[in-house]
Design an enzyme around this catalytic site. Structure first.
Site, PDB file in Angstrom:
ATOM      1  N   GLN A  95      17.007   3.210  -6.297  1.00  0.00           N
ATOM      2  CA  GLN A  95      17.673   2.331  -5.024  1.00  0.00           C
ATOM      3  C   GLN A  95      17.748   1.074  -5.451  1.00  0.00           C
ATOM      4  O   GLN A  95      16.970   0.362  -5.310  1.00  0.00           O
ATOM      5  CB  GLN A  95      16.630   2.791  -3.926  1.00  0.00           C
ATOM      6  CG  GLN A  95      17.317   1.994  -2.510  1.00  0.00           C
ATOM      7  CD  GLN A  95      16.351   1.994  -1.403  1.00  0.00           C
ATOM      8  OE1 GLN A  95      15.011   1.939  -1.777  1.00  0.00           O
ATOM      9  NE2 GLN A  95      16.796   1.942  -0.252  1.00  0.00           N
ATOM     10  N   ASP A 155       2.993   4.645  -0.448  1.00  0.00           N
ATOM     11  CA  ASP A 155       1.967   3.781  -0.150  1.00  0.00           C
ATOM     12  C   ASP A 155       0.811   4.601   0.715  1.00  0.00           C
ATOM     13  O   ASP A 155       0.099   3.708   1.683  1.00  0.00           O
ATOM     14  CB  ASP A 155       2.434   2.556   0.548  1.00  0.00           C
ATOM     15  CG  ASP A 155       2.977   2.801   2.082  1.00  0.00           C
ATOM     16  OD1 ASP A 155       3.397   3.844   2.218  1.00  0.00           O
ATOM     17  OD2 ASP A 155       3.541   1.676   2.523  1.00  0.00           O
ATOM     18  N   GLU A 178      10.399   2.675  15.919  1.00  0.00           N
ATOM     19  CA  GLU A 178       9.315   1.584  15.016  1.00  0.00           C
ATOM     20  C   GLU A 178       8.840   0.520  16.062  1.00  0.00           C
ATOM     21  O   GLU A 178       9.445   0.179  17.175  1.00  0.00           O
ATOM     22  CB  GLU A 178      10.325   0.941  14.142  1.00  0.00           C
ATOM     23  CG  GLU A 178      10.729   1.736  13.094  1.00  0.00           C
ATOM     24  CD  GLU A 178       9.498   2.612  12.232  1.00  0.00           C
ATOM     25  OE1 GLU A 178       8.847   1.698  11.476  1.00  0.00           O
ATOM     26  OE2 GLU A 178       9.369   3.635  12.208  1.00  0.00           O
ATOM     27  N   ALA A 217     -34.663  -8.983 -46.598  1.00  0.00           N
ATOM     28  CA  ALA A 217     -34.451  -9.854 -45.399  1.00  0.00           C
ATOM     29  C   ALA A 217     -33.837 -11.283 -46.105  1.00  0.00           C
ATOM     30  O   ALA A 217     -34.257 -11.546 -47.210  1.00  0.00           O
ATOM     31  CB  ALA A 217     -35.693 -10.161 -44.753  1.00  0.00           C
ATOM     32  N   ARG A 265       4.823  -7.513   2.212  1.00  0.00           N
ATOM     33  CA  ARG A 265       3.480  -8.058   2.893  1.00  0.00           C
ATOM     34  C   ARG A 265       2.366  -8.122   2.095  1.00  0.00           C
ATOM     35  O   ARG A 265       1.192  -8.604   2.236  1.00  0.00           O
ATOM     36  CB  ARG A 265       3.084  -6.865   4.047  1.00  0.00           C
ATOM     37  CG  ARG A 265       4.181  -6.917   5.053  1.00  0.00           C
ATOM     38  CD  ARG A 265       3.925  -5.790   6.323  1.00  0.00           C
ATOM     39  NE  ARG A 265       4.923  -4.854   5.418  1.00  0.00           N
ATOM     40  CZ  ARG A 265       4.875  -3.635   6.266  1.00  0.00           C
ATOM     41  NH1 ARG A 265       4.445  -3.421   7.467  1.00  0.00           N
ATOM     42  NH2 ARG A 265       5.649  -2.608   5.767  1.00  0.00           N
ATOM     43  N   ALA A 293       9.384   4.758  -3.213  1.00  0.00           N
ATOM     44  CA  ALA A 293       8.465   3.761  -3.755  1.00  0.00           C
ATOM     45  C   ALA A 293       9.594   2.511  -4.296  1.00  0.00           C
ATOM     46  O   ALA A 293       9.046   1.867  -5.154  1.00  0.00           O
ATOM     47  CB  ALA A 293       7.935   4.338  -5.133  1.00  0.00           C
ATOM     48  N   GLY A 327      10.377   0.103  -2.036  1.00  0.00           N
ATOM     49  CA  GLY A 327      10.183  -1.131  -1.267  1.00  0.00           C
ATOM     50  C   GLY A 327       9.866  -2.367  -1.625  1.00  0.00           C
ATOM     51  O   GLY A 327       9.145  -2.208  -2.876  1.00  0.00           O
TER      52      GLY A 327
HETATM   53  C1  UD1 Z   1       7.043   3.570   7.511  1.00  0.00           C
HETATM   54  C2  UD1 Z   1       7.882   4.154   8.636  1.00  0.00           C
HETATM   55  C3  UD1 Z   1       6.659   4.277  10.007  1.00  0.00           C
HETATM   56  C4  UD1 Z   1       5.514   4.962   9.482  1.00  0.00           C
HETATM   57  C5  UD1 Z   1       4.788   4.210   8.481  1.00  0.00           C
HETATM   58  C6  UD1 Z   1       3.787   5.040   7.726  1.00  0.00           C
HETATM   59  C7  UD1 Z   1      10.027   3.769   8.455  1.00  0.00           C
HETATM   60  C8  UD1 Z   1      11.167   3.048   9.025  1.00  0.00           C
HETATM   61  N1  UD1 Z   1       8.928   3.504   8.857  1.00  0.00           N
HETATM   62  O1  UD1 Z   1       6.861   1.994   8.047  1.00  0.00           O
HETATM   63  O2  UD1 Z   1       7.323   4.839  10.945  1.00  0.00           O
HETATM   64  O3  UD1 Z   1       4.767   4.775  10.485  1.00  0.00           O
HETATM   65  O4  UD1 Z   1       5.945   4.121   7.252  1.00  0.00           O
HETATM   66  O5  UD1 Z   1       2.996   4.531   6.742  1.00  0.00           O
HETATM   67  O6  UD1 Z   1      10.234   4.623   7.631  1.00  0.00           O
HETATM   68  N2  UD1 Z   1      10.750   2.179   0.780  1.00  0.00           N
HETATM   69  C9  UD1 Z   1      11.932   2.437  -0.030  1.00  0.00           C
HETATM   70  N3  UD1 Z   1      12.863   1.730   0.036  1.00  0.00           N
HETATM   71  C10 UD1 Z   1      13.078   0.953   1.167  1.00  0.00           C
HETATM   72  C11 UD1 Z   1      12.106   0.464   1.885  1.00  0.00           C
HETATM   73  C12 UD1 Z   1      10.962   1.253   1.881  1.00  0.00           C
HETATM   74  O7  UD1 Z   1      11.703   3.254  -1.104  1.00  0.00           O
HETATM   75  O8  UD1 Z   1      14.306   0.498   1.184  1.00  0.00           O
HETATM   76  C13 UD1 Z   1       9.148   2.837   0.273  1.00  0.00           C
HETATM   77  C14 UD1 Z   1       8.248   1.869   0.354  1.00  0.00           C
HETATM   78  O9  UD1 Z   1       8.044   1.602  -1.119  1.00  0.00           O
HETATM   79  C15 UD1 Z   1       7.147   2.652   0.690  1.00  0.00           C
HETATM   80  C16 UD1 Z   1       7.718   3.724   1.866  1.00  0.00           C
HETATM   81  O10 UD1 Z   1       9.008   3.476   1.486  1.00  0.00           O
HETATM   82  O11 UD1 Z   1       6.331   3.366  -0.152  1.00  0.00           O
HETATM   83  C17 UD1 Z   1       7.487   2.811   3.264  1.00  0.00           C
HETATM   84  O12 UD1 Z   1       8.018   1.710   3.434  1.00  0.00           O
HETATM   85  P1  UD1 Z   1       7.275   0.620   4.039  1.00  0.00           P
HETATM   86  O13 UD1 Z   1       8.127  -0.564   4.283  1.00  0.00           O
HETATM   87  O14 UD1 Z   1       6.018   0.464   3.957  1.00  0.00           O
HETATM   88  O15 UD1 Z   1       7.235   1.204   5.556  1.00  0.00           O
HETATM   89  P2  UD1 Z   1       6.524   0.902   7.063  1.00  0.00           P
HETATM   90  O16 UD1 Z   1       6.955  -0.211   7.559  1.00  0.00           O
HETATM   91  O17 UD1 Z   1       4.933   1.041   6.687  1.00  0.00           O
HETATM   92 CA    CA Z   2       4.085   1.422   4.833  1.00  0.00          CA
END
Ligand code: UD1
Ligand code: CA
Length: 465
Positions: A75, A105, A157, A425, A15, A9, A11
């Site tokens: 992180q 997510d 990807e 009243a 978007r 969690a 990221g």
């Molecule tokens: C990711 C997958 C993709 C998959 C999709 C499913 C990777 C590289 N890609 O893509 O193959 O089909 O999920 O929904 O894993 N997060 C961190 N730290 C980071 C980056 C992300 O904790 O540095 C967390 C985010 O908060 C999120 C999750 O990892 O909850 C997924 O990250 P996100 O950037 O949404 O990945 P997608 O592009 O959706």
């Molecule tokens: Ca995602």
């Protein structure tokens, strides 16, 4: 089966175009990540680790109060899902069993899908598994690459995929099961230079090439595994969740006049035989009993509505208790800390705040009752106001059983109206009224006979001049 779980969690959620962390965006009032946490908690993991980013404080504040078992790790720089998973590793030292890694997510995933996935992972004696599904719209997901015999090779990807690979419909859900003896593979994930991130998805190809038993288990439904990256996806996920909740209540005997316009919190409960009219919103930890009727445009937040209560149109109830057979509304506002007892009636344009309204008591029209303790079978006339605030402090109004308060009365608190008393009243009551007495504070009425007639005659004479 020994399970520990890691939720990613950290990221940026770019978007989402938002200042709040993506996983804290809400679906029916509940943060997205809390759905995942609740589902994971239901499978009773030994450890539950959440990897949070620079918003770790907000995340802890939002979810810790109901999740004392969570271990938060940080992180600091979001260097990708592979790097995020690596941050959980120190917490898993010495753990022997299966580690479930889940994207934060993916709020719609169900307990049964996770259990099926883990059971197949175990049954097939896999060391690394990924949960995959067929997507109608695979564009934002990683594609599962398989060889001619259907054996999984790796995940690619979208941004790194060839035109041919982009056509693959089987995609990565972002849910993985990794045996503790394969966890060190996380350290082998290389930097993906096209995005400058470490991709957790690479663990599949790495495990495979190093001879670990690796598989993609394609049992997921798109409806459950949708990743929420944008506000549009958040709305679509909310719609799915909304219907899922309503379906559960339909099956347990709740009537909805129009479920399409009804919003019910995932933490709410509703008893059977209750009818919900259109445009009703039930938020937070609200419980509604059996045989209640909730009329249109009502919002109920964190409250308890007991059996057979009736909430009429356009009423707001917040953090309060409405007991059996009470009738509230239309157009009533029950503010936090109120208790409306059995058979009481709170009518049109009545505001109640932090007050107890006794059994069978009626405040049917246009009143403000704040910081009041009102007994049983009291009649509160139209336009009654408890003057509870002197600009600095709040004071209590006590009205004992069987009191009659005439219309347009102000009760200047602190004040007490004794049992069985009458207040005439139009009175402004500033001192206590003894039981069984009459209190009157208005100016005595004076009638001047013929006054109006004389005035009219005078006006007539003047107009002839
Ligand atoms: C990711 C997958 C993709 C998959 C999709 C499913 C990777 C590289 N890609 O893509 O193959 O089909 O999920 O929904 O894993 N997060 C961190 N730290 C980071 C980056 C992300 O904790 O540095 C967390 C985010 O908060 C999120 C999750 O990892 O909850 C997924 O990250 P996100 O950037 O949404 O990945 P997608 O592009 O959706
Ligand atoms: Ca995602």
């Amino acid at each position: 089966m020994r399970i520990s779980a890691v939720v990613l969690a950290a990221g940026l959620g770019t978007r989402m175009k938002s200042n709040i962390p993506k996983v804290l965006h809400k679906i029916l009032g509940k943060p997205m990540i809390q759905y995942i946490i609740d589902t994971i908690k239901s499978i009773k993991p030994e450890k539950l680790i959440v990897v949070a980013g620079k918003n770790i404080k907000e995340l802890k504040e939002a979810v810790s109060w109901q999740n004392d078992i969570i271990i938060f790790v940080k992180q600091t720089v979001p260097k990708g899902t592979g790097d995020a998973a690596l941050k959980a590793l120190p917490q898993l030292k010495g753990f022997t069993g299966t580690v479930l890694i889940v994207n934060g997510d993916t709020p719609l995933i169900t307990k049964s899908t996770i259990l099926n996935f883990l059971a197949l992972h175990k049954k097939r004696k896999n060391q690394v598994s990924v949960l995959s599904f067929e997507s109608k719209e695979p564009s934002s997901y990683g594609r599962i690459l398989r060889d001619e015999k259907g054996r999984v090779i790796s995940i690619v990807e979208q941004r790194d995929a060839s035109e041919e690979q982009k056509k693959i419909k089987e995609v990565n859900s972002g849910i993985y099961a990794i045996e503790n003896n394969a966890l060190n593979l996380l350290k082998k994930i290389p930097l993906n230079t096209s995005k400058g991130e470490y991709y957790l998805t690479d663990i599949i190809g790495i495990a495979k090439s190093k001879g670990f038993k690796t598989d993609a288990i394609c049992i997921g439904l798109e409806e459950e595994l949708t990743g929420v990256n944008t506000r549009e996806e958040l709305n679509l996920a909310a719609n799915t969740m909304r219907y899922r909740i309503i379906k559960k209540f339909l099956e347990s005997g709740v009537t909805f006049i129009d479920f399409g316009s009804t919003f019910i919190s995932p933490s709410a409960q509703i008893g059977h035989g209750t009818t919900i009219y259109p445009n009703v919103i039930i938020e937070g930890f609200t419980t509604i009993g059996e045989g209640c009727t909730i009329y249109p445009n009502v919002r109920i937040v964190d409250s308890e509505i007991k059996d057979k209560a009736i909430i009429k149109d356009s009423t707001l109830i917040e953090s309060s208790i409405i007991k059996s057979n009470a009738i509230i509304g239309p157009f009533a506002h029950i503010r936090p800390g109120s208790v409306i007892c059995e058979n009481a009636k709170i009518g049109n344009f009545v505001e109640v705040k932090k007050s107890i309204i006794g059994q069978g008591t009626k405040a049917s029209h246009l009143s403000y009752l704040g910081d009041a303790k009102i007994g049983n079978d009291v009649n509160i006339g139209a336009g009654t106001i408890t003057c509870n605030y002197d600009g600095k402090n709040k004071y209590i109004t006590t009205i004992e059983d069987n009191v009659f308060i005439g219309s347009d009365t102000q009760l200047v608190a602190p004040v007490k109206i004794g049992k069985g008393a009458f207040v005439g009243a139009g009175s402004t009551i500033t001192v206590n009224v003894p039981p069984d007495s009459l209190a009157l504070s208005r100016v005595e009425q004076k009638n001047i006979e013929g006054w109006a007639l004389k005035r009219r005659l005078k006006e007539k004479r003047n107009s002839k001049k």
